[in-house]
Design an enzyme around this catalytic site. Structure first.
Site, PDB file in Angstrom:
ATOM      1  N   ASP A 117      -0.654  -6.713  -6.103  1.00 22.05           N
ATOM      2  CA  ASP A 117      -2.055  -6.901  -5.719  1.00 22.05           C
ATOM      3  C   ASP A 117      -2.041  -7.906  -4.576  1.00 22.05           C
ATOM      4  OD1 ASP A 117      -4.695  -7.625  -5.353  1.00 22.05           O
ATOM      5  OD2 ASP A 117      -5.136  -7.877  -7.492  1.00 22.05           O
ATOM      6  N   TYR A 134     -15.049  -3.678   8.137  1.00 22.19           N
ATOM      7  CA  TYR A 134     -13.717  -3.108   8.388  1.00 22.19           C
ATOM      8  C   TYR A 134     -13.230  -3.445   9.798  1.00 22.19           C
ATOM      9  CZ  TYR A 134     -10.158   0.461   9.230  1.00 22.19           C
ATOM     10  OH  TYR A 134      -9.001   1.116   9.571  1.00 22.19           O
ATOM     11  N   LYS A 187      -9.820  -5.741  11.155  1.00 20.20           N
ATOM     12  CA  LYS A 187      -8.759  -5.200  12.006  1.00 20.20           C
ATOM     13  C   LYS A 187      -8.655  -5.975  13.318  1.00 20.20           C
ATOM     14  CE  LYS A 187      -7.355  -2.135   9.130  1.00 20.20           C
ATOM     15  NZ  LYS A 187      -6.060  -2.338   8.432  1.00 20.20           N
ATOM     16  N   SER A 241      -2.970  -1.954  11.789  1.00 21.47           N
ATOM     17  CA  SER A 241      -4.365  -2.150  12.148  1.00 21.47           C
ATOM     18  C   SER A 241      -5.012  -0.775  12.290  1.00 21.47           C
ATOM     19  CB  SER A 241      -4.455  -2.964  13.440  1.00 21.47           C
ATOM     20  OG  SER A 241      -5.804  -3.174  13.811  1.00 21.47           O
ATOM     21  N   SER A 261       1.488   3.454  -2.380  1.00 22.24           N
ATOM     22  CA  SER A 261       1.243   4.456  -3.421  1.00 22.24           C
ATOM     23  C   SER A 261       0.624   5.738  -2.890  1.00 22.24           C
ATOM     24  CB  SER A 261       0.334   3.875  -4.517  1.00 22.24           C
ATOM     25  OG  SER A 261      -0.929   3.507  -3.968  1.00 22.24           O
ATOM     26  N   GLY A 279      -0.787   8.041   1.038  1.00 24.09           N
ATOM     27  CA  GLY A 279      -1.027   8.096   2.467  1.00 24.09           C
ATOM     28  C   GLY A 279       0.128   7.613   3.319  1.00 24.09           C
ATOM     29  N   GLY A 313       0.814  -1.209   0.000  1.00 24.60           N
ATOM     30  CA  GLY A 313       0.000   0.000   0.000  1.00 24.60           C
ATOM     31  C   GLY A 313       0.844   1.255   0.000  1.00 24.60           C
ATOM     32  N   ALA A 371     -14.108  -5.829  11.755  1.00 26.12           N
ATOM     33  CA  ALA A 371     -13.856  -7.268  11.898  1.00 26.12           C
ATOM     34  C   ALA A 371     -12.482  -7.649  11.355  1.00 26.12           C
ATOM     35  CB  ALA A 371     -14.952  -8.065  11.185  1.00 26.12           C
TER      36      ALA A 371
END
Length: 277
Positions: free
Chosen positions: A52, A144, A148, A130, A12, A14, A10, A146
């Protein structure tokens, strides 16, 4: 020892993107993975790879490329994730499965791929991103939350199992963040509501609640520094929080669930009344 190697999913945008930049600035060899690989900068030691996390071949290619290049992986940061927000009655099971595929099973599968190398090195760190949302929960976010909660327990058990090999598995629990995450989640929730859904007033109330993130909330750069601490602390903590208030909210929801539910119910009623005016 040669430069340390970190793999970040992840990467790319934030928190993942800022973490990739920070590790590179501090001398690490960084491999960032994302579906939108073109958004990952390839400067200062950052290597951008297509990834992916829900695809077996993509995960295997991501890890194998790193091992072929560097022959080691010191830290894996399982950061890829998103929020599926919708009333649970109206949530298709395929959407629930997709949420678990990205937020939980992708992390588990990538971790299995790196553990043999880390055991051979007698060192390694798995950093699982998390959320305080593993403890603190709101209507519409059942899928969501659940994922985490599952990630937390899985990470805890993993830590017990691999500690003896010099490997640690830790959790990072971000709270309110200055990002478009909530806006995107709620836009999807409204778009996916069934026609004449009885849950529309609830969706509007939750949207009002989630839009109240203060300007002082953590930035992605703040959380990247937290990721770095979790990856490098000589004696890692059980879980990492950005602020004491994040820790307090999570602890209240976990240890005093009835109190948390009363506070949350009153807050939601207040927003519902405001929305009805």
């Amino acid at each position: 020892m040669s430069e340390k190697v970190v793999a970040i999913t992840g990467a790319s945008n934030g928190m993942g993107l800022e973490a990739a930049k920070l590790f590179a600035q501090r001398g690490w060899i960084v491999y960032g993975g994302a579906r939108r690989v073109e958004k990952i900068p390839t400067t200062n030691g950052i290597h951008a790879l297509k990834l992916d996390v829900t695809d077996d071949a993509s995960r295997e290619a991501f890890i194998q490329t790193i091992l072929t290049d560097q022959h080691r992986i010191d830290v894996l940061i399982n950061n890829a994730g998103y929020g599926e927000y919708r009333p649970l009655e109206e949530l298709p099971l395929e959407n629930l499965k997709a949420q678990f595929d990205v937020n939980f099973f992708g992390a588990a599968a990538l971790t299995q791929l790196v553990l043999p190398t880390m055991r051979a090195q007698h060192s390694g760190r798995i950093v699982n991103i998390s959320s305080i949302g593993e403890d603190v929960f709101t209507p519409l976010g059942g899928a969501y939350h659940a994922t985490k909660a599952a990630l937390r327990r899985w990470s805890n058990v993993l830590d017990q199992e691999v500690k003896g090999f010099g490997i640690r598995s830790v959790i990072v629990q971000p709270g309110g963040t200055q990002s478009s995450w909530a806006e995107i989640a709620m836009a999807n929730a409204k778009k996916n509501l069934k026609p004449n859904s009885v849950y529309r007033p609830l969706v509007e109330a939750v949207e009002t609640q989630l839009s109240g993130i203060p300007a002082s909330a953590a930035t992605s750069a703040d959380l990247a520094r937290l990721f770095y601490r979790a990856a490098t602390d000589e004696t890692p903590k059980y879980a990492y929080f950005n602020t004491w208030s994040d820790r307090l909210m999570a602890r209240t929801a976990r240890v005093h669930p009835r109190l948390y539910m009363r506070i949350a119910d009153r807050l939601m009623k207040g927003f519902s009344k405001e929305g009805a005016k």
